[in-house]
Design an enzyme around this catalytic site. Structure first.
Site, PDB file in Angstrom:
ATOM      1  N   HIS A  62       6.180   1.403 -18.252  1.00  0.00           N
ATOM      2  CA  HIS A  62       7.132   2.572 -18.375  1.00  0.00           C
ATOM      3  C   HIS A  62       8.545   1.976 -18.615  1.00  0.00           C
ATOM      4  O   HIS A  62       9.191   2.838 -19.069  1.00  0.00           O
ATOM      5  CB  HIS A  62       7.149   3.369 -17.277  1.00  0.00           C
ATOM      6  CG  HIS A  62       7.953   2.943 -16.010  1.00  0.00           C
ATOM      7  ND1 HIS A  62       7.373   1.774 -15.203  1.00  0.00           N
ATOM      8  CD2 HIS A  62       9.033   3.365 -15.656  1.00  0.00           C
ATOM      9  CE1 HIS A  62       8.161   1.830 -14.335  1.00  0.00           C
ATOM     10  NE2 HIS A  62       9.148   2.540 -14.426  1.00  0.00           N
ATOM     11  N   CYS A 196      16.376  -5.355  -5.150  1.00  0.00           N
ATOM     12  CA  CYS A 196      16.054  -4.083  -5.152  1.00  0.00           C
ATOM     13  C   CYS A 196      17.112  -3.641  -4.054  1.00  0.00           C
ATOM     14  O   CYS A 196      18.020  -4.058  -4.015  1.00  0.00           O
ATOM     15  CB  CYS A 196      14.549  -3.981  -5.054  1.00  0.00           C
ATOM     16  SG  CYS A 196      13.931  -4.444  -3.348  1.00  0.00           S
TER      17      CYS A 196
END
Length: 655
Positions: A62, A196
């Site tokens: 995506h 992250c």
């Protein structure tokens, strides 16, 4: 010399151009991923907005990232929350490392499938290194239809030739960054680095060159994991600062801002998702176990060695080779027992480092709660119930305990923060440490102690009552829960009952079942030793198994079994089955020792080797076999090495 460069950005798809602030996703609309724009697409033909190198293709297809020759990191995000669709609406025509041209077809996107799934189909473009490189983003008029491949924005960026090199300073995280780089194999072993919201994610040339143990033991590092082809160093909230320090040292060419932006976006979204009560409970348990095992890691080796020494001493005294009153025994026992006796002091120091409290203060708190006069009072029924400034409390012996000092270490940073707010600066160095130690000690002594006393007495009386009703059922229950009771300090209620049984009756059925739980935990780490291919885990597991068979389960519990939670669960099931077998055979114990090394305690005095000893052999070695087999088949695989949870339970895999 001109210090700026203009980079054209083409529309990645046909549709209506909108402002980034209109996107229905706060991660992008608030500019957290950098400046850019978005398009409401009318078809699913996605093209590259720039010429450059593909730096990222998300595992769920995506999103993809491109780095231009001028150093612009462009992230294209296809739809909102489409990560949940696991790549089904997307057909990707590119791979990481490909050189692509602006206008080149890169992805086919099924808009109907996205709409049917109830997701937004918005295509988002963000310059993820906007803060570092972007001076101005000039965009075409919004709320108009655009064609893919046509220029809709121009980015004015700082020219690569004039970018300043970052010098390594004496910042808070510089030393940690240098130590991490050194122990992942040095700059020459690093392909790239992203992060992250909790982890540094290295792409290494050879992850076997990384020293897991050294990195895990560093102050500021919670744990290490391997997932998605990455070597992940769990830092926690300071991850961005540590990442910046690492990049400053190894060079910006190792950064991958598109991949970092995608990792941050995914983990931020996951962290912000509302959780139900059960999810919060699981997260809390996982966090507690994470801190517990991380605090234990620095001392697992000496715990295992001490356990083995205690086992040898038990065997020597069992065979009358050594007397418990001899100088040799007393000195060797002190060497073997000191680590366990003073465990709250050591854990206070290590847990405080992990949780951000003052390590010295927490070590002192550990010393306070095992202060000899308090331990002596706690050991006598006549003095265990006392008062502090009129407040009634029940004293508990915290020697060898784990849970209470972890609670204190967690509270420590909040207490210290509060005290620094109310105590003037010129008085802090003297009054903050001692008041903090006093408050935390009282929390344990007055708060935690009585709770543990009530719970442990209630559990112990219940387990004894169950034994009177059915030894087999009692063995099943006690065998299954005893080691969990040990973790929270609830097992102490059973100890006086066992001692009283042996002193009064000369034997204890309960202690025979407790002995089984040691064998089960030892069998679990033995199974890990037999199955794992990880050399360091083999070494720890073997030492922990020997220690457990000598009657000391802490290295097995905190070094391996709790760290990989399923092992502990399966081991507890094996322990329950072994306990039921022990209860069924009515195996008796005649001394305060057990496990495999304590076999003399199962020889009936005045009778010698008979039915009770044979029951011991059947129950204990049967439990060993059950535990090894169950954990080997169902409790552990080396894949679990990559699934150690960080404090936020986030482990997003990136391509």
């Amino acid at each position: 010399m001109n210090n700026q460069t203009l980079v054209s950005l083409a529309a990645p798809v046909d549709g209506r151009l909108i402002k980034l602030s209109q996107v229905k996703d706060p991660v992008f609309s608030q500019g957290l991923m950098g400046q850019g724009f978005a398009i409401e697409p009318v078809n699913g033909n996605i093209v590259s907005p720039v010429t450059g190198t593909v730096t990222l293709v998300s595992e769920t297809k995506h999103a993809f990232g491109i780095k231009t020759q001028d150093g612009v990191d462009v992230l294209i995000h296809l739809g909102i929350d489409t990560v949940e669709l696991k790549g089904e609406p997307f057909s990707v025509l590119i791979s990481q490392g490909d050189q692509i041209e602006a206008g080149q077809a890169v992805v086919k996107m099924d808009l109907k499938m996205i709409e049917d799934a109830g997701k937004q189909k918005t295509v988002i473009l963000a310059i993820t290194n906007s803060n570092d490189i972007l001076k101005q983003l000039m965009t075409s008029k919004f709320d108009q239809d655009v064609k893919s491949g046509t220029t809709v924005a121009v980015a004015s960026i700082e020219a690569v030739a004039t970018k300043k090199k970052i010098k390594i300073g004496n910042g808070k995280y510089d030393q940690l960054a240098a130590d991490i780089v050194e122990n992942v194999g040095g700059t020459e072993n690093i392909n790239s680095l992203i992060h992250c919201i909790t982890r540094l994610r290295f792409y290494l040339k050879d992850d076997t060159k990384a020293n897991d143990q050294k990195i895990e033991n560093m102050d500021g590092v919670i744990s290490v994991a391997k997932a998605g082809g990455q070597y992940q160093v769990v830092i926690g909230q300071a991850v961005t600062d540590v990442y910046d320090a690492v990049i400053a040292q190894i060079g910006s060419e190792y950064a991958n801002n598109s991949a970092t932006a995608e990792a941050v976006a995914q983990t931020t979204k996951e962290a912000n998702q509302p959780k139900d009560l059960w999810s919060n409970v699981k997260s809390g348990i996982s966090n507690f176990i994470g801190v517990l095992t991380a605090s234990m890691i620095p001392i697992i080796g000496i715990l295992a060695g001490s356990g083995i020494l205690k086992g040898i001493l038990a065997a020597l005294t069992g065979f009358k080779v050594l007397s418990t009153t001899s100088g040799t025994y007393v000195i060797l026992n002190a060497v073997g027992d000191a680590t366990f006796y003073f465990l709250p002091v050591v854990l206070g120091f290590t847990a405080a480092k992990k949780l951000g409290s003052d390590p010295i203060v927490l070590a002192i708190v550990g010393g306070i709660i095992i202060y000899p006069s308090l331990v002596t009072m706690a050991g006598k029924a006549s003095t265990a119930s006392t008062t502090f400034l009129g407040i009634p409390t029940t004293l508990v012996s915290y020697t060898s305990s784990v849970f209470p000092i972890i609670v204190a270490a967690w509270l420590g940073k909040y207490v210290e923060k509060f005290l620094k707010k109310i105590i003037p600066l010129y008085l802090r160095s003297v009054f903050v440490p001692i008041i903090e130690a006093l408050i935390l000690s009282l929390v344990i002594i007055i708060g935690v102690g009585p709770i543990i006393t009530v719970l442990s007495k209630g559990l112990s009386n219940g387990l004894v009552a169950i034994y009177s009703f059915s030894p087999t059922l009692s063995g099943l229950v006690l065998g299954g829960v005893y080691q969990t009771m040990v973790i929270f300090g609830l097992h102490w209620g059973l100890i006086p009952i066992i001692i009283n049984d042996i002193a009064t009756n000369g034997h204890s059925y309960i202690n025979a079942i407790v002995s089984i739980t040691m064998v089960a935990q030892g069998g679990a780490v033995l199974a890990v030793f037999l199955k794992t291919k990880d050399k360091k885990l083999k070494e720890v597991s073997l030492a922990a198994a020997i220690s457990a068979f000598c009657g000391v389960t802490e290295p097995a519990l905190y070094g391996v079994n709790l760290k990989y939670k399923r092992i502990f669960v399966v081991a507890s099931i094996a322990s329950a089955l072994g306990g039921a077998l022990t209860g069924f055979l009515k195996v008796n114990n005649y001394a305060l020792s057990g496990s495999l090394i304590g076999f003399p305690a199962f020889i009936t005095p005045g009778v010698g080797i008979g039915s009770n000893f044979y029951g011991y052999l059947i129950s204990h070695y049967g439990t060993l076999v059950i535990s090894v087999v169950l954990v080997y088949l169902f409790g552990f695989t080396d894949k679990m090495l990559a699934k150690k949870a960080d404090p936020m339970n986030l482990n997003v895999k990136m391509a």
